[in-house]
Write a protein that holds these residues in place. Structure first.
Motif, PDB file in Angstrom:
ATOM      1  N   ASP A 194     -22.310 -52.291  -2.651  1.00 57.96           N
ATOM      2  CA  ASP A 194     -21.927 -52.470  -4.051  1.00 57.96           C
ATOM      3  C   ASP A 194     -21.051 -51.328  -4.552  1.00 57.96           C
ATOM      4  OD1 ASP A 194     -23.125 -54.857  -4.398  1.00 57.96           O
ATOM      5  OD2 ASP A 194     -24.899 -54.126  -5.455  1.00 57.96           O
ATOM      6  N   ASP A 195     -21.317 -50.125  -4.033  1.00 60.70           N
ATOM      7  CA  ASP A 195     -20.571 -48.967  -4.527  1.00 60.70           C
ATOM      8  C   ASP A 195     -20.371 -47.972  -3.399  1.00 60.70           C
ATOM      9  OD1 ASP A 195     -23.037 -47.415  -4.342  1.00 60.70           O
ATOM     10  OD2 ASP A 195     -23.620 -48.441  -6.183  1.00 60.70           O
ATOM     11  N   ALA A 196     -19.487 -47.010  -3.657  1.00 59.47           N
ATOM     12  CA  ALA A 196     -19.164 -46.004  -2.648  1.00 59.47           C
ATOM     13  C   ALA A 196     -20.353 -45.093  -2.358  1.00 59.47           C
ATOM     14  CB  ALA A 196     -17.964 -45.177  -3.106  1.00 59.47           C
ATOM     15  N   ALA A 197     -21.235 -44.882  -3.357  1.00 58.56           N
ATOM     16  CA  ALA A 197     -22.385 -44.001  -3.147  1.00 58.56           C
ATOM     17  C   ALA A 197     -23.317 -44.559  -2.078  1.00 58.56           C
ATOM     18  CB  ALA A 197     -23.141 -43.809  -4.468  1.00 58.56           C
ATOM     19  N   VAL A 252     -31.734 -49.960   5.429  1.00 57.70           N
ATOM     20  CA  VAL A 252     -30.597 -50.870   5.330  1.00 57.70           C
ATOM     21  C   VAL A 252     -31.073 -52.277   5.001  1.00 57.70           C
ATOM     22  CG1 VAL A 252     -28.732 -51.958   6.626  1.00 57.70           C
ATOM     23  CG2 VAL A 252     -29.120 -49.502   6.841  1.00 57.70           C
ATOM     24  N   VAL A 253     -32.094 -52.749   5.695  1.00 58.03           N
ATOM     25  CA  VAL A 253     -32.581 -54.113   5.456  1.00 58.03           C
ATOM     26  C   VAL A 253     -33.179 -54.241   4.057  1.00 58.03           C
ATOM     27  CG1 VAL A 253     -34.891 -53.737   6.422  1.00 58.03           C
ATOM     28  CG2 VAL A 253     -33.896 -56.026   6.445  1.00 58.03           C
ATOM     29  N   GLY A 254     -33.789 -53.148   3.567  1.00 56.36           N
ATOM     30  CA  GLY A 254     -34.335 -53.188   2.218  1.00 56.36           C
ATOM     31  C   GLY A 254     -33.248 -53.345   1.172  1.00 56.36           C
ATOM     32  N   LEU A 255     -32.130 -52.642   1.368  1.00 62.29           N
ATOM     33  CA  LEU A 255     -31.014 -52.764   0.428  1.00 62.29           C
ATOM     34  C   LEU A 255     -30.332 -54.121   0.552  1.00 62.29           C
ATOM     35  CD1 LEU A 255     -29.409 -49.207   0.558  1.00 62.29           C
ATOM     36  CD2 LEU A 255     -30.972 -50.156  -1.130  1.00 62.29           C
ATOM     37  N   VAL A 256     -30.347 -54.688   1.757  1.00 61.56           N
ATOM     38  CA  VAL A 256     -29.805 -56.037   1.924  1.00 61.56           C
ATOM     39  C   VAL A 256     -30.655 -57.038   1.149  1.00 61.56           C
ATOM     40  CG1 VAL A 256     -29.425 -57.899   3.586  1.00 61.56           C
ATOM     41  CG2 VAL A 256     -28.696 -55.579   4.136  1.00 61.56           C
ATOM     42  N   GLN A 257     -31.977 -56.895   1.254  1.00 59.68           N
ATOM     43  CA  GLN A 257     -32.881 -57.810   0.559  1.00 59.68           C
ATOM     44  C   GLN A 257     -32.782 -57.655  -0.962  1.00 59.68           C
ATOM     45  OE1 GLN A 257     -36.613 -56.744   2.349  1.00 59.68           O
ATOM     46  NE2 GLN A 257     -36.316 -58.085   4.124  1.00 59.68           N
ATOM     47  N   SER A 258     -32.513 -56.427  -1.425  1.00 60.33           N
ATOM     48  CA  SER A 258     -32.401 -56.207  -2.865  1.00 60.33           C
ATOM     49  C   SER A 258     -31.036 -56.624  -3.415  1.00 60.33           C
ATOM     50  CB  SER A 258     -32.637 -54.725  -3.189  1.00 60.33           C
ATOM     51  OG  SER A 258     -31.569 -53.929  -2.697  1.00 60.33           O
ATOM     52  N   GLY A 259     -30.088 -56.907  -2.551  1.00 59.11           N
ATOM     53  CA  GLY A 259     -28.760 -57.319  -2.984  1.00 59.11           C
ATOM     54  C   GLY A 259     -27.768 -56.191  -3.114  1.00 59.11           C
TER      55      GLY A 259
END
Length: 690
Positions: free
Chosen positions: A112-115, A84-91
């Motif tokens: 960003d998306d439903a997936a 989760v934190v990695g996706l937060v950092q990547s935007g």
């Protein structure tokens, strides 16, 4: 066995028991060797994040970089799960906080998306974490986390706070998985442990990993999945379903899929918490992984890195190489990495098969189980019992009546212990590892000599007795290698017991015998032998202290302590930089590098000791003989490292004997050139009066 102080019947019984143990031991060793021959495929993997960074920084298309690596036998893409934190950092996710009710706040993860939203929800459910749809009837409370996406009108919430969701793994990134399938690369997944992991949730995570296409798993972070308390459950999910935890030969030796379809990759020197427990439970049903961390690579040359990977494959049964690409600064960093991979696979495959080379490349798989029945271990145990009796009755003329009952009792006991399981096999192997190198030294112990010999004859006797002693030690080698012919030892899930005792005790026994005047002569009776030992001990205790003698004893003890401290699979005393460079030179010049303490210390001292004895130089001969006994101990110790392939150990011992024997001969003739001839001895070239 002419020096053995026993009756002909007892001697014959010893020979029979030793012969039976040799046959059983060779049978077990052959089964192990057959397993090693069947597993010669090495898998080379690169990390997805490393390759992505390299491609982006160099401005190269990622598929092009991966295809170039694939041409150099890179077969696997190592992909770590998103967090989760990695996706937060990547935007990809935006984390925020919003007020609710009277002063309360909840965290909001806007995807960003439903997936991405469904990936997070699915990861929570796999770990049995409660996740509910966000409705008027189901509203989040203080400290909860809301999960929503712009493309999905439906939102979710979980009572877990964002601070506890930050490290949540949500599966392998789909883009990486898609790229691996597109390039036709294997996938090795990396997942982390999580709080509250249970049998069911661990199985859920592993099954989801396999569903994404992974064939193997390496755990990331400081802990293995299931630490602590659920290691047995994780082992059950990763072990072949048709195999029990027993090494019984009645079980199938064929590799079959685990319940989750994944194979565990145990990282050598990784030191993750729970790894030792997990590998012990898997009993060799995994592949060994070696990697050089980027921080280490920055301090090493390219040649040193390649050499480290190649030695891991050839000499330690490593079958998966986790390679971090170089972050070179240059005109073509990708090309430099391609060149590195080419040199790596060529170094692994270049050497002939009979020296441990000529390995193949592709998907790695666990070793088969050597199909050795328990009764074979029991027969091998008879040889260890015979070794104890051989040592006792080579040392002195003990009362002949004690030999038959002692041999019978020890044979029954050792045979039963060796059949009792892994611990029993290790205990008997320890005894065999101690008594047979000692027996080798006792059998060639220099006895009374009426007439000194010419230098040539003395040198010949030194070499022949070195070979004779090594043949006796080989009896113990076959017994130890046979007793430990199990996959758990081959993969280092289990290890030889008492490696330091096996090194120290035979040398100390030889030193003690030298102090009391050596082994008994064929004509010496029990009463005479006992009187001589008592007299020598008394004289030694009454000997005035001399600084020279005390200094020599101190140096000898320090040297033995260093040798013992450096012995073992995970020695705490490392080699110096000079020694490492010397080892590297030997690796280049010889098919397999011999052990330093054998070819530079033990074997030369052994040859010198016996040659000097027959030459008439008694005092230095005895001191050299004590030092030389280390060579016989080390020969056997080489085969105690079961994770080293047999062919490598054979080469190491044989090359050490050849080089060490040659050094001993050269040293002997050099000393003869400068030392005065012993009184009454013939000079070089003169015939002996014998």
């Amino acid at each position: 066995m002419t020096r053995l102080h026993t009756s002909r019947l007892v001697t014959a019984a010893i020979l029979v028991l030793t012969g039976v143990s040799l046959v059983a031991g060779l049978f077990a060793v052959y089964r192990r060797f057959h397993c090693e021959l069947r597993n010669r495929r090495v898998e080379i993997g690169v990390d997805w994040a490393d390759v992505t960074q390299l491609a982006q920084m160099c401005g190269r298309p990622l598929p092009v970089v991966l295809r170039r690596f694939k041409t150099e036998h890179v077969t696997t893409l190592i992909i770590s799960e998103d967090t989760v934190v990695g996706l937060v950092q990547s935007g990809a996710i935006k984390a925020s906080r919003t007020p609710i009710g009277a002063g309360g706040r909840v965290s909001v993860l806007s995807c960003d998306d439903a997936a991405t939203e469904q990936r997070i929800v699915g990861a929570l459910r796999l770990r049995a974490i409660r996740v509910l749809p966000l409705t008027a009837a189901s509203a989040p409370g203080q400290g909860s986390t809301v999960i929503q996406s712009t493309g999905d009108p439906k939102s979710w919430w979980t009572p877990v706070s964002y601070s506890n969701l930050r490290s949540l793994g949500i599966g392998l990134p789909p883009s990486a998985v898609s790229m691996a399938h597109r390039i036709h690369l294997l996938i090795l997944g990396r997942v982390a442990n999580f709080a509250g992991a249970s049998s069911q949730t661990a199985a859920n995570v592993l099954n989801a990993l396999h569903a994404q296409g992974a064939h193997a798993v390496i755990f990331q972070g400081d802990e293995v999945l299931g630490y602590s308390g659920a290691e047995q459950d994780v082992a059950d999910e990763l072990s072949s379903s048709s195999l029990s935890t027993s090494e019984d030969a009645s079980q199938s030796s064929a590799n079959v899929p685990s319940p989750t379809g994944l194979t565990y990759g145990a990282v050598e020197f990784g030191k993750q918490r729970g790894d030792a427990r997990l590998t012990s439970l898997l009993r060799g049903d995994y592949i060994r992984v070696h990697t050089v961390q980027p921080t280490e690579m920055a301090q090493m040359t390219e040649h040193a890195i390649i050499d480290r990977y190649a030695l891991a494959v050839r000499e330690r049964n490593i079958r998966f190489l986790f390679v971090h690409p170089f972050t070179y600064a240059g005109a073509d960093p990708v090309g430099l990495n391609v060149s590195f991979f080419e040199k790596l696979w060529k170094d692994i495959a270049s050497r002939p098969a009979w020296t441990g080379g000529a390995l193949l490349f592709g998907e790695a798989h666990p070793f088969d189980r050597p199909a050795v029945p328990r009764w074979a271990f029991g027969l091998i145990g008879l040889g260890a019992a015979a070794g104890i009796v051989v040592c006792l009755f080579l040392i002195g003329p003990f009362p002949s009546g004690m030999a038959p009952p002692l041999l019978g009792a020890l044979s029954v006991a050792f045979g039963a212990v060796a059949m009792s399981g892994s611990v029993g096999q290790k205990l008997v192997a320890l005894v065999a590892g101690i008594v047979w190198p000692l027996a080798a030294c006792l059998l060639v112990w220099p006895g009374p000599v009426k007439q000194t010999e010419t230098p040539g004859r003395c040198a010949l006797k030194g070499i022949t007795r070195l070979l004779l002693a090594s043949c006796v030690t080989a009896v113990g080698i076959v017994q130890v290698a046979g007793l430990l012919a199990a996959r758990s030892f081959m993969l280092k899930a289990d290890q030889f017991l008492g490696i330091k005792a096996q090194h120290a005790l035979p040398v100390l026994a030889v030193a003690a015998l030298a102090l009391v005047g050596g082994v008994s002569t064929p004509s010496e009776r029990w009463t005479e032998f006992r009187a001589r030992v008592q007299s020598r001990l008394k004289a030694a205790m009454q000997e005035p202290a001399r600084y020279g003698a005390l200094l020599l004893i101190l140096v000898a003890l320090i040297a033995l302590l260093i040798v013992v401290a450096r012995t073992g699979n995970d020695s705490g005393v490392g080699a110096s930089s000079v020694e490492l460079r010397f080892r590297d030179l030997l690796d280049r010049l010889m098919p397999v590098r011999p052990r330093t303490k054998e070819f530079l210390v033990g074997h030369p001292a052994f040859v010198l000791a016996l040659a000097w004895w027959f030459r008439g130089r008694r005092k230095p001969a005895i001191c050299a003989f004590v030092v030389g006994s280390l060579g016989q101990v080390s020969i056997l110790n080489t085969f105690c490292h079961i994770h080293t392939p047999l062919i490598i150990s054979v080469w190491r011992v044989c090359s050490g004997l050849v080089v060490g024997g040659a050094i001993g001969l050269i040293a002997f003739f050099v000393f003869e050139k400068y030392l005065p001839n012993p009184a009454g001895s013939p000079a070089a070239g003169e015939p002996s009066s014998q």
